[in-house]
Write a protein that holds these residues in place. Structure first.
Motif, PDB file in Angstrom:
ATOM      1  N   GLY A   2      54.527  40.932  30.909  1.00 24.71           N
ATOM      2  CA  GLY A   2      53.213  40.662  30.341  1.00 24.71           C
ATOM      3  C   GLY A   2      52.634  39.347  30.837  1.00 24.71           C
ATOM      4  N   CYS A   3      53.490  38.343  30.961  1.00 23.51           N
ATOM      5  CA  CYS A   3      53.039  37.048  31.490  1.00 23.51           C
ATOM      6  C   CYS A   3      52.672  37.168  32.966  1.00 23.51           C
ATOM      7  N   TYR A   4      53.454  37.930  33.717  1.00 33.17           N
ATOM      8  CA  TYR A   4      53.115  38.144  35.130  1.00 33.17           C
ATOM      9  C   TYR A   4      51.739  38.801  35.241  1.00 33.17           C
ATOM     10  N   ASP A   5      51.466  39.773  34.388  1.00 33.64           N
ATOM     11  CA  ASP A   5      50.156  40.434  34.398  1.00 33.64           C
ATOM     12  C   ASP A   5      49.035  39.443  34.110  1.00 33.64           C
ATOM     13  N   LYS A   6      49.261  38.547  33.145  1.00 31.41           N
ATOM     14  CA  LYS A   6      48.250  37.553  32.789  1.00 31.41           C
ATOM     15  C   LYS A   6      47.966  36.606  33.956  1.00 31.41           C
ATOM     16  N   ILE A   7      49.019  36.123  34.615  1.00 31.31           N
ATOM     17  CA  ILE A   7      48.760  35.172  35.702  1.00 31.31           C
ATOM     18  C   ILE A   7      48.169  35.859  36.932  1.00 31.31           C
ATOM     19  N   GLU A   8      48.433  37.149  37.100  1.00 31.45           N
ATOM     20  CA  GLU A   8      47.779  37.887  38.191  1.00 31.45           C
ATOM     21  C   GLU A   8      46.282  38.041  37.910  1.00 31.45           C
ATOM     22  N   THR A   9      45.946  38.212  36.656  1.00 34.78           N
ATOM     23  CA  THR A   9      44.556  38.434  36.275  1.00 34.78           C
ATOM     24  C   THR A   9      43.766  37.134  36.193  1.00 34.78           C
ATOM     25  N   TRP A  10      44.344  36.094  35.584  1.00 34.83           N
ATOM     26  CA  TRP A  10      43.652  34.817  35.375  1.00 34.83           C
ATOM     27  C   TRP A  10      44.520  33.629  35.776  1.00 34.83           C
ATOM     28  N   PRO A  11      44.903  33.516  37.022  1.00 36.35           N
ATOM     29  CA  PRO A  11      45.838  32.442  37.399  1.00 36.35           C
ATOM     30  C   PRO A  11      45.288  31.029  37.187  1.00 36.35           C
ATOM     31  N   THR A  12      43.995  30.841  37.328  1.00 34.27           N
ATOM     32  CA  THR A  12      43.434  29.501  37.177  1.00 34.27           C
ATOM     33  C   THR A  12      43.245  29.097  35.716  1.00 34.27           C
ATOM     34  N   ALA A  13      43.503  30.005  34.794  1.00 36.12           N
ATOM     35  CA  ALA A  13      43.367  29.696  33.371  1.00 36.12           C
ATOM     36  C   ALA A  13      44.504  28.822  32.858  1.00 36.12           C
ATOM     37  N   TYR A  14      45.546  28.681  33.641  1.00 35.17           N
ATOM     38  CA  TYR A  14      46.729  27.947  33.191  1.00 35.17           C
ATOM     39  C   TYR A  14      46.735  26.544  33.782  1.00 35.17           C
ATOM     40  N   THR A  15      47.128  25.601  32.955  1.00 33.31           N
ATOM     41  CA  THR A  15      47.055  24.187  33.274  1.00 33.31           C
ATOM     42  C   THR A  15      47.974  23.792  34.416  1.00 33.31           C
ATOM     43  N   LYS A  16      47.457  22.916  35.264  1.00 36.05           N
ATOM     44  CA  LYS A  16      48.300  22.307  36.291  1.00 36.05           C
ATOM     45  C   LYS A  16      49.220  21.312  35.597  1.00 36.05           C
ATOM     46  N   ILE A  17      50.500  21.360  35.953  1.00 35.52           N
ATOM     47  CA  ILE A  17      51.449  20.451  35.311  1.00 35.52           C
ATOM     48  C   ILE A  17      51.970  19.384  36.256  1.00 35.52           C
ATOM     49  N   GLU A  18      51.989  19.671  37.535  1.00 34.18           N
ATOM     50  CA  GLU A  18      52.385  18.679  38.531  1.00 34.18           C
ATOM     51  C   GLU A  18      51.899  19.171  39.883  1.00 34.18           C
ATOM     52  N   LYS A  19      51.193  18.301  40.581  1.00 31.78           N
ATOM     53  CA  LYS A  19      50.583  18.675  41.855  1.00 31.78           C
ATOM     54  C   LYS A  19      49.798  19.964  41.647  1.00 31.78           C
ATOM     55  N   ASP A  20      50.121  21.010  42.372  1.00 31.98           N
ATOM     56  CA  ASP A  20      49.404  22.280  42.228  1.00 31.98           C
ATOM     57  C   ASP A  20      50.196  23.320  41.436  1.00 31.98           C
ATOM     58  N   PHE A  21      51.268  22.904  40.788  1.00 33.51           N
ATOM     59  CA  PHE A  21      52.062  23.828  39.984  1.00 33.51           C
ATOM     60  C   PHE A  21      51.382  24.059  38.640  1.00 33.51           C
ATOM     61  N   ARG A  22      51.484  25.292  38.176  1.00 33.11           N
ATOM     62  CA  ARG A  22      50.955  25.680  36.870  1.00 33.11           C
ATOM     63  C   ARG A  22      52.086  26.339  36.081  1.00 33.11           C
ATOM     64  N   HIS A  23      51.862  26.514  34.783  1.00 31.45           N
ATOM     65  CA  HIS A  23      52.883  27.198  33.991  1.00 31.45           C
ATOM     66  C   HIS A  23      52.255  28.035  32.888  1.00 31.45           C
ATOM     67  N   ILE A  24      53.022  29.028  32.495  1.00 34.29           N
ATOM     68  CA  ILE A  24      52.677  29.852  31.335  1.00 34.29           C
ATOM     69  C   ILE A  24      53.931  29.912  30.464  1.00 34.29           C
ATOM     70  N   VAL A  25      53.737  29.790  29.179  1.00 33.49           N
ATOM     71  CA  VAL A  25      54.841  29.770  28.220  1.00 33.49           C
ATOM     72  C   VAL A  25      54.992  31.148  27.595  1.00 33.49           C
ATOM     73  N   LEU A  26      56.215  31.670  27.586  1.00 33.08           N
ATOM     74  CA  LEU A  26      56.476  32.919  26.877  1.00 33.08           C
ATOM     75  C   LEU A  26      56.381  32.634  25.382  1.00 33.08           C
ATOM     76  N   LYS A  27      55.876  33.589  24.618  1.00 33.32           N
ATOM     77  CA  LYS A  27      55.661  33.362  23.186  1.00 33.32           C
ATOM     78  C   LYS A  27      56.943  33.498  22.367  1.00 33.32           C
ATOM     79  N   THR A  28      57.747  34.504  22.656  1.00 36.51           N
ATOM     80  CA  THR A  28      58.912  34.801  21.833  1.00 36.51           C
ATOM     81  C   THR A  28      60.171  34.105  22.312  1.00 36.51           C
ATOM     82  N   PHE A  29      60.295  33.948  23.597  1.00 29.92           N
ATOM     83  CA  PHE A  29      61.509  33.399  24.200  1.00 29.92           C
ATOM     84  C   PHE A  29      61.238  31.993  24.731  1.00 29.92           C
ATOM     85  N   PRO A  30      62.247  31.108  24.691  1.00 28.98           N
ATOM     86  CA  PRO A  30      62.032  29.711  25.101  1.00 28.98           C
ATOM     87  C   PRO A  30      62.054  29.535  26.631  1.00 28.98           C
ATOM     88  N   TYR A  31      61.093  30.163  27.290  1.00 29.44           N
ATOM     89  CA  TYR A  31      61.002  30.116  28.747  1.00 29.44           C
ATOM     90  C   TYR A  31      59.578  29.824  29.176  1.00 29.44           C
TER      91      TYR A  31
END
Length: 96
Positions: A38-67
């Protein structure tokens, strides 16, 4: 349309997590993979919606699991570098 590319390290980390969760409880690994997809689907659809955390790296947080999924947008590709457990040292996030 973006193309999702999973680095071997990200695949291994996800598989290790799946195996660990399945060992703890049957079906839990499948639930992890389902949320991961589900997270992969989200970043494929809206990759720029996620915050840059270092240089050009971005991240998405899983809701249920600590990943978190660490990725970078490179032209038309979304490159996933790690599927990172949040209890690990943050320095490991960017070791590719």
């Amino acid at each position: 349309m973006y193309r999702l590319i999973l680095k071997p390290r990200a695949i291994k980390m996800a598989k290790d997590a799946y195996d660990w969760y399945e060992e703890k409880q049957s079906g839990l690994g499948e639930a992890f993979f389902s949320e991961l997809e589900g997270c992969y689907d989200k970043i494929e659809t809206w990759p720029t919606a996620y915050t840059k955390i270092e240089k050009d790296f971005r991240h998405i947080v899983l809701k249920t699991f600590p990943y978190v999924i660490i990725f970078k947008i490179i032209k038309e590709d979304i490159v996933v570098y790690t599927v990172f457990h949040t209890s690990q040292s943050p320095r490991k996030k960017f070791k590719m």
